[in-house]
Design an enzyme around this catalytic site. Structure first.
Site, PDB file in Angstrom:
ATOM      1  N   LYS A  10       0.719  -1.326  -0.137  1.00  0.00           N
ATOM      2  CA  LYS A  10      -0.033   0.062  -0.203  1.00  0.00           C
ATOM      3  C   LYS A  10       0.825   1.261  -0.022  1.00  0.00           C
ATOM      4  CE  LYS A  10       0.431   1.277   4.412  1.00  0.00           C
ATOM      5  NZ  LYS A  10       1.051   2.363   4.977  1.00  0.00           N
ATOM      6  N   GLY A  96       7.645   1.037   4.373  1.00  0.00           N
ATOM      7  CA  GLY A  96       6.475   2.049   4.684  1.00  0.00           C
ATOM      8  C   GLY A  96       5.531   1.429   3.647  1.00  0.00           C
ATOM      9  N   ASP A 134      -1.968  -1.579  10.801  1.00  0.00           N
ATOM     10  CA  ASP A 134      -2.075  -1.656   9.292  1.00  0.00           C
ATOM     11  C   ASP A 134      -2.800  -2.729   8.865  1.00  0.00           C
ATOM     12  OD1 ASP A 134      -1.197   0.712   8.956  1.00  0.00           O
ATOM     13  OD2 ASP A 134       0.815   0.273   7.883  1.00  0.00           O
TER      14      ASP A 134
END
Length: 281
Positions: A10, A96, A134
């Site tokens: 993502k 990240g 997440d």
């Protein structure tokens, strides 16, 4: 039976830190977008309760999120089955892009199917939050407007967007950035109406900014060099990967001039998580 499933990365189109809770967790606003850079998770059920992890392993195997996901699912459901979990990594670690969280989410979805547990998406999302902030996003299975510590998710529609991603070959520890004394923690709230403007203009990089980027540039020389040399790129999450909205042919020209130790990817956004789609068939 072996299930071969995908775990997509993502990107954070922007990341605003809007406050801090008494427990130290940071309140944020962001747009999370799934992209077609994926790890592959292969799952097979075992008749004993053992969880065996094979393939690419990053860091301490005892802390592996796929193993933790499987054991959490066993504890929650009382399942007597185990699993062999093989992971082929393509998403860089510490970049990240949520690679570990995505792997854990795909493991939860896959084992829920393989073990015939019939847990709902909401149940899986509540479990996933125990593994990381997440993980619920990847279990949601679509692009999202994100608030809270990452657990408040509103599905949104995003068109197919081409992205160039560059990873400078170094990891970035998230905790180091969020604990930094100079981190901005009081960015003003924005409303979802900014999405309408981006949809109409196609200027997705103007949604906002990444509050973590100035700190990462201070503590990570490689990321600082990358963002200085290529100012059209933006950090995703706490890094160390950066991205820009960029067609593949333009991205390839940028990639030609990068150091050989850096990795690069030309990707597109997804409208639905490929594992969610596969298991719904």
């Amino acid at each position: 039976m072996i299930l071969n499933l995908l775990a997509p990365a993502k990107l954070n189109l922007f990341l605003h830190i809007v406050g801090r809770r008494q427990n130290g967790y940071h309140e944020l606003q962001s747009v999370f977008v799934l992209v077609d850079l994926c790890d592959t998770i292969s799952l097979s059920a075992r008749n004993d309760p053992e969880v065996v992890r094979t393939g690419d392993i990053v860091g301490d195997p005892s802390k592996d999120l796929c193993v933790r996901a499987a054991k959490l699912l066993q504890q929650y459901t009382g399942s007597s089955f185990g699993a062999t979990i093989n992971v082929v990594k393509r998403i860089p670690s510490g970049a990240g892009m949520g690679g570990g969280s995505s792997d854990a989410a795909t493991t939860l979805m896959g084992l829920n199917h393989l073990w015939n547990l019939h847990l709902t998406k909401d149940e899986l999302m509540r479990l996933g939050l125990q593994l990381g902030a997440d993980v619920p996003f990847f279990l949601l299975g679509t692009n999202a407007w994100v608030e809270g510590i990452g657990e408040k998710l509103i599905p949104i529609s995003i068109p197919s967007i081409p992205f160039a991603i560059i990873w400078p070959g170094v990891n970035q520890a998230t905790g180091e950035i969020f604990s930094h004394p100079d981190l901005t923690r009081n960015t003003k709230y924005v409303t979802m109406s900014i999405l309408d403007a981006a949809q109409q203009s196609g200027e997705w990089m103007r949604l906002g900014h990444n509050d973590l980027e100035p700190i990462v540039k201070i503590v990570n020389p490689e990321v600082n060099k990358l963002l200085t040399d290529l100012p059209q790129f933006r950090l995703t999450g706490s890094g160390s990967a950066v991205f820009a909205v960029m067609p593949k042919d333009e991205a390839e020209r940028v990639f030609e001039n990068l150091p050989s130790s850096w990795k690069h990817f030309s990707v597109k956004s997804l409208t639905i998580h490929p594992t969610l789609s596969a298991l719904s068939c």
